[in-house]
Structures are given as structure tokens and as C-alpha cells.
Write a protein that holds these residues in place. Sequence first.
Motif, mmCIF file in Angstrom:
data_model
loop_
_atom_site.group_PDB
_atom_site.id
_atom_site.type_symbol
_atom_site.label_atom_id
_atom_site.label_comp_id
_atom_site.label_asym_id
_atom_site.label_seq_id
_atom_site.Cartn_x
_atom_site.Cartn_y
_atom_site.Cartn_z
ATOM 1 N N ALA A 254 0.789 -1.370 -0.095
ATOM 2 C CA ALA A 254 -0.053 -0.077 -0.132
ATOM 3 C C ALA A 254 0.901 1.303 0.038
ATOM 4 C CB ALA A 254 -0.796 -0.031 1.434
ATOM 5 N N HIS A 255 2.145 1.019 0.469
ATOM 6 C CA HIS A 255 3.068 2.248 0.413
ATOM 7 C C HIS A 255 3.937 2.333 -0.630
ATOM 8 C CE1 HIS A 255 5.234 5.383 2.632
ATOM 9 N NE2 HIS A 255 6.394 4.817 2.297
ATOM 10 N N THR A 256 4.589 1.151 -1.080
ATOM 11 C CA THR A 256 5.554 1.386 -2.199
ATOM 12 C C THR A 256 5.001 1.091 -3.524
ATOM 13 O OG1 THR A 256 6.124 -0.981 -1.828
ATOM 14 C CG2 THR A 256 7.184 0.472 -0.330
ATOM 15 N N SER A 257 3.722 0.461 -3.607
ATOM 16 C CA SER A 257 3.238 -0.140 -4.887
ATOM 17 C C SER A 257 4.275 -1.394 -5.389
ATOM 18 C CB SER A 257 3.388 0.969 -6.037
ATOM 19 O OG SER A 257 2.614 0.455 -7.097
ATOM 20 N N THR A 258 4.254 -1.593 -6.652
ATOM 21 C CA THR A 258 5.107 -2.855 -7.194
ATOM 22 C C THR A 258 6.196 -2.453 -8.032
ATOM 23 O OG1 THR A 258 3.518 -2.974 -8.589
ATOM 24 C CG2 THR A 258 3.062 -4.291 -6.767
ATOM 25 N N THR A 259 7.098 -3.453 -8.334
ATOM 26 C CA THR A 259 8.287 -3.085 -9.166
ATOM 27 C C THR A 259 8.087 -4.050 -10.446
ATOM 28 O OG1 THR A 259 9.522 -4.869 -8.016
ATOM 29 C CG2 THR A 259 9.497 -2.738 -6.912
ATOM 30 N N ALA A 260 9.107 -4.267 -11.064
ATOM 31 C CA ALA A 260 9.346 -4.930 -12.303
ATOM 32 C C ALA A 260 8.873 -6.378 -12.109
ATOM 33 C CB ALA A 260 10.996 -5.278 -12.733
ATOM 34 N N VAL A 261 8.912 -7.092 -10.915
ATOM 35 C CA VAL A 261 8.621 -8.565 -10.807
ATOM 36 C C VAL A 261 6.989 -8.498 -10.946
ATOM 37 C CG1 VAL A 261 8.230 -10.322 -9.150
ATOM 38 C CG2 VAL A 261 10.348 -8.982 -8.872
ATOM 39 N N HIS A 262 6.185 -7.889 -10.378
ATOM 40 C CA HIS A 262 4.723 -7.543 -10.785
ATOM 41 C C HIS A 262 4.587 -7.294 -12.343
ATOM 42 C CE1 HIS A 262 3.745 -8.214 -6.632
ATOM 43 N NE2 HIS A 262 2.335 -8.324 -6.837
ATOM 44 N N ALA A 263 5.120 -6.020 -12.884
ATOM 45 C CA ALA A 263 5.007 -6.043 -13.987
ATOM 46 C C ALA A 263 5.290 -7.180 -15.004
ATOM 47 C CB ALA A 263 5.832 -4.917 -14.681
ATOM 48 N N MET A 264 6.246 -8.001 -14.854
ATOM 49 C CA MET A 264 6.498 -9.273 -15.496
ATOM 50 C C MET A 264 5.197 -10.095 -15.241
ATOM 51 S SD MET A 264 10.676 -9.271 -15.031
ATOM 52 C CE MET A 264 10.802 -10.873 -16.165
ATOM 53 N N GLY A 265 5.044 -10.366 -14.170
ATOM 54 C CA GLY A 265 4.357 -11.587 -13.635
ATOM 55 C C GLY A 265 2.781 -11.220 -14.240
ATOM 56 N N TYR A 266 2.303 -9.970 -14.399
ATOM 57 C CA TYR A 266 1.080 -9.737 -14.971
ATOM 58 C C TYR A 266 1.025 -10.205 -16.226
ATOM 59 C CZ TYR A 266 -0.147 -6.447 -11.335
ATOM 60 O OH TYR A 266 -0.514 -5.941 -9.994
ATOM 61 N N SER A 267 2.079 -10.090 -17.243
ATOM 62 C CA SER A 267 2.114 -10.592 -18.617
ATOM 63 C C SER A 267 1.698 -12.089 -18.585
ATOM 64 C CB SER A 267 3.269 -10.343 -19.359
ATOM 65 O OG SER A 267 3.501 -8.684 -19.580
ATOM 66 N N LEU A 268 2.656 -12.863 -17.779
ATOM 67 C CA LEU A 268 2.238 -14.211 -17.706
ATOM 68 C C LEU A 268 0.783 -14.689 -17.147
ATOM 69 C CD1 LEU A 268 5.863 -15.355 -15.901
ATOM 70 C CD2 LEU A 268 5.345 -15.227 -18.322
ATOM 71 N N THR A 269 0.338 -13.757 -16.319
ATOM 72 C CA THR A 269 -1.016 -14.022 -15.930
ATOM 73 C C THR A 269 -1.865 -13.792 -17.257
ATOM 74 O OG1 THR A 269 -0.683 -13.683 -13.680
ATOM 75 C CG2 THR A 269 -2.821 -13.833 -14.530
ATOM 76 N N TYR A 270 -1.764 -12.556 -17.835
ATOM 77 C CA TYR A 270 -2.629 -12.422 -18.824
ATOM 78 C C TYR A 270 -2.585 -13.313 -19.980
ATOM 79 C CZ TYR A 270 -5.009 -9.338 -22.283
ATOM 80 O OH TYR A 270 -6.035 -8.821 -23.262
ATOM 81 N N TYR A 271 -1.329 -13.633 -20.531
ATOM 82 C CA TYR A 271 -1.256 -14.459 -21.773
ATOM 83 C C TYR A 271 -1.237 -15.731 -21.433
ATOM 84 C CZ TYR A 271 0.036 -10.211 -24.396
ATOM 85 O OH TYR A 271 0.261 -8.858 -24.993
ATOM 86 N N LYS A 272 -0.418 -16.181 -20.420
ATOM 87 C CA LYS A 272 -0.405 -17.925 -20.088
ATOM 88 C C LYS A 272 -1.509 -18.314 -19.065
ATOM 89 C CE LYS A 272 2.717 -19.493 -22.104
ATOM 90 N NZ LYS A 272 2.706 -19.846 -23.477
ATOM 91 N N GLY A 273 -2.100 -17.488 -18.350
ATOM 92 C CA GLY A 273 -3.151 -17.965 -17.502
ATOM 93 C C GLY A 273 -2.460 -18.584 -16.089
ATOM 94 N N ILE A 274 -1.176 -17.858 -16.125
ATOM 95 C CA ILE A 274 -0.325 -18.672 -14.719
ATOM 96 C C ILE A 274 -0.863 -17.873 -13.532
ATOM 97 C CG2 ILE A 274 2.002 -18.749 -13.885
ATOM 98 C CD1 ILE A 274 3.066 -18.807 -16.625
ATOM 99 N N PRO A 275 -1.129 -18.749 -12.460
ATOM 100 C CA PRO A 275 -1.736 -17.918 -11.396
ATOM 101 C C PRO A 275 -0.826 -16.861 -10.778
ATOM 102 C CG PRO A 275 -1.875 -20.143 -10.988
ATOM 103 C CD PRO A 275 -0.809 -20.032 -12.215
ATOM 104 N N HIS A 276 -1.369 -15.476 -10.415
ATOM 105 C CA HIS A 276 -0.649 -14.417 -10.189
ATOM 106 C C HIS A 276 0.882 -14.785 -9.057
ATOM 107 C CE1 HIS A 276 0.480 -10.399 -9.303
ATOM 108 N NE2 HIS A 276 0.163 -10.479 -7.761
ATOM 109 N N GLY A 277 0.568 -15.466 -8.120
ATOM 110 C CA GLY A 277 1.750 -15.342 -7.141
ATOM 111 C C GLY A 277 2.969 -16.481 -7.802
ATOM 112 N N ARG A 278 2.210 -17.394 -8.659
ATOM 113 C CA ARG A 278 3.358 -18.465 -9.186
ATOM 114 C C ARG A 278 4.100 -17.430 -10.335
ATOM 115 N NH1 ARG A 278 4.903 -23.534 -10.607
ATOM 116 N NH2 ARG A 278 5.461 -23.783 -12.679
ATOM 117 N N ALA A 279 3.113 -16.897 -11.017
ATOM 118 C CA ALA A 279 3.952 -15.921 -12.054
ATOM 119 C C ALA A 279 4.881 -14.995 -11.367
ATOM 120 C CB ALA A 279 2.969 -14.898 -12.982
ATOM 121 N N ASN A 280 4.616 -14.189 -10.227
ATOM 122 C CA ASN A 280 5.689 -13.570 -9.404
ATOM 123 C C ASN A 280 6.912 -14.340 -9.181
ATOM 124 O OD1 ASN A 280 4.099 -11.375 -9.615
ATOM 125 N ND2 ASN A 280 3.582 -11.296 -7.633
#
Length: 368
Positions: A254-280
Motif C-alpha cells: 500500500a505504501h510502495t506499490s510494485t516493481t518489475a516483478v509484478h510488471a513481468m508477472g502480469y504478462s504471464l497471467t494475462y497471456y499464459k493464465g499462470i496464477p498471479h503468485g506463481r507468475a511472480n
Amino acid sequence: MNFSYYNPTKIYFGKDCLNAHPEVFRTYGRKAFIVTGRHSARTNGSLDAVCSVLKQQNLSWCIFDKTVTNPTIPSVREGLDLLKQENADFVIGIGGGSPMDTAKAIAFLANQEIPDEKLFDRSCYQDKALPLLMVPTTSGTGSEVTEYAVLMNDETKSKSSISTPYLYPKAAFLDPSFTLQVNTPTTRWTAIDALSHSVEGILSQKGDPMITAMALSGIAAFGRCRKALAQGKFSYQDREELMYCSLLGGLVLAHTSTTAVHAMGYSLTYYKGIPHGRANGLCLGGYLRLTETVYPDPVKRILAALDMNDSQEFQAYLDMLLGEREAITKEEIERYSREVYIRRNIPNSLLPPTREQIAQIFREGFHI
């Protein structure tokens, strides 16, 4: 030393915390709109527990149980239509990140008209959200204490956040007993998500001494569950530690927001359907090692909190939890890397990766 911190959510943590504080519910309205999934809230006892408290307080309720994994704008609109039909005046989210994010988006849009194309434009937001109460039943997202509602965004081919202080829940009830039936894969992926929130908080441009202390405490809680996560056998104490890890990760996020890890993980979830935490998790070790080349000290503190010797041990542990990788092509990695590189999470990273470094982290994560 200069820093600031703000989080208005009242937190109730512990076994049977709902029944210990029933009066909270009548503070916010007369009819609750409960947002949850189709099955888990019924089987783990959380829905019955919430309805029992509402009945005790002479409050009425209706249930929207059509939330989807990785919430979409249409699913939010469907819930919003039902809320208006039922004339509910406050919202309760029960479940993991998807039901809670759906609940937040519905509460936010209940009293203001924002078209889909403007949904992620903060200049359109008004302080008109219905009161929100949260009951998480997984230990990962931290959504119960953040100002974000994360939805799938077809325009950016990723996930995007409605981000505003108006989305902070009024109260969150964290009862680890509601997570006792969560299966091993989901427990692992959500735990990795919680871990990534705290690790990214330390490796963020917005990190500060207070956030680092909070994040290290969350990381240590994850570390105390390393054996349980590896074996897939969880005691109540393990579930309590993981929920505490998730809560602290949410407060950090809530204070820092996210970094490259989430940015990358989001693509894996959107395109590949990989669960969010696993994608991270597929990206976390690579980004940690990259950051270590320039900023070794914060990485050493992270590893020490996990009781690990070096980043190779960290990666080996993640590899064991993640197991066999999904299929991905070099062409897909190049496309994802181009899209990730321009996302706003990237400049928030302590060491913003180049496009080639993003591609390399993807390749390492998938053992290519």
C-alpha cells in the motif's frame, strides 16, 4: 531520516475475530452486499460466519458469488448491477484477491459513473465509494489493506489497478482458520505473492526505514514456513504465520506499490493464465540477483530474514516450490519484454531493468 505512512484500515487478526467484534458491521450500513466466489467461502466457513454476525446485528444481506479468477471489468459491472437492484449500502468481500478486488471495484463504482475506457484514469475518481469490509480466506494478496483493485485490462494486455485512497477498506478481519482447507499449490502461490510484496517493498524507489522493518518482519514470517511450504503440510501456526506475512506484505504494498516483478508477472497471467503468485515467483529470483549486482546490502537483509546464505539458495528454494515450468517460446518472451519495459512499475524498481534484462529474467525463470 524522513518518511510518512498512511493506512486507515482497522485490522482485526486472530481466530474467531469476526465474532469478537460483531458491532463493527452495524457501523457501516443496514444491508450488506457480499462479494465472494462460488465455492470456497461456503466450504471454509467464512460465509456462514459473516452471515451469522450480520444476523446477530439485525442486518440484511444479499450475495454476489459470480466473481471470476483474475477479475474482469464485465464481471465487476455484473456485480454492480445487482448491488443497485438490491439497494445495498455497504460491501463485504470474502475470499482471495479476486473476490476482494471485485468487491473494491464494485463499492468504488456504486455512486459514480466512470466508463470502461476511463476506469484506470485517476483524474476521474471521486470520494463516493460505499464502505468496504474484508474477510480474506487466502494468504497472499494483502488486498484487505491496500488502495488497489487489480483488474484484467485488455487494452494494455496486462493487469491494471484502480488506485486511490478511496479504496481502502474500513475494516479487515483476518482469521487464519478460514485458510486451513486451502490446497498446497494455492498456498504456495499465494505465499510467494505475499513474499514478493515485502521483497519488492524493500527493492522499491519508495522504500524507507519503516517499510523495510515491516517488510523484513513479513519475510521472516515466510521464512518460518519454508519447511511447511516445501512439504505441503500446514499446522494452524503455519497458517497464522502465512496470513501475518500476507498482511504485512499488503501494508508494504500500500505504501510502495510494485516493481518489475509484478510488471513481468502480469504478462504471464494475462497471456499464459499462470496464477498471479506463481507468475511472480518465476521472476522474483532473477530480479533479486539483478538488483544484488548494484545494491547488495538490501538483498543481504532479505536473505538474512529468510535464514538463507545467498541468492542461489533463494533461487533453489523457489525452483523447488515452482516445479515444472509452463511452455513458453523465445518469441513470446521478446514480446512480453517489450510490453513490460514501458509499464509504470519499472521506474519504481530500485534498479529499473533494461528490456534485455527483463528478457533475461524471463529466460532464467523458465530455464531457457
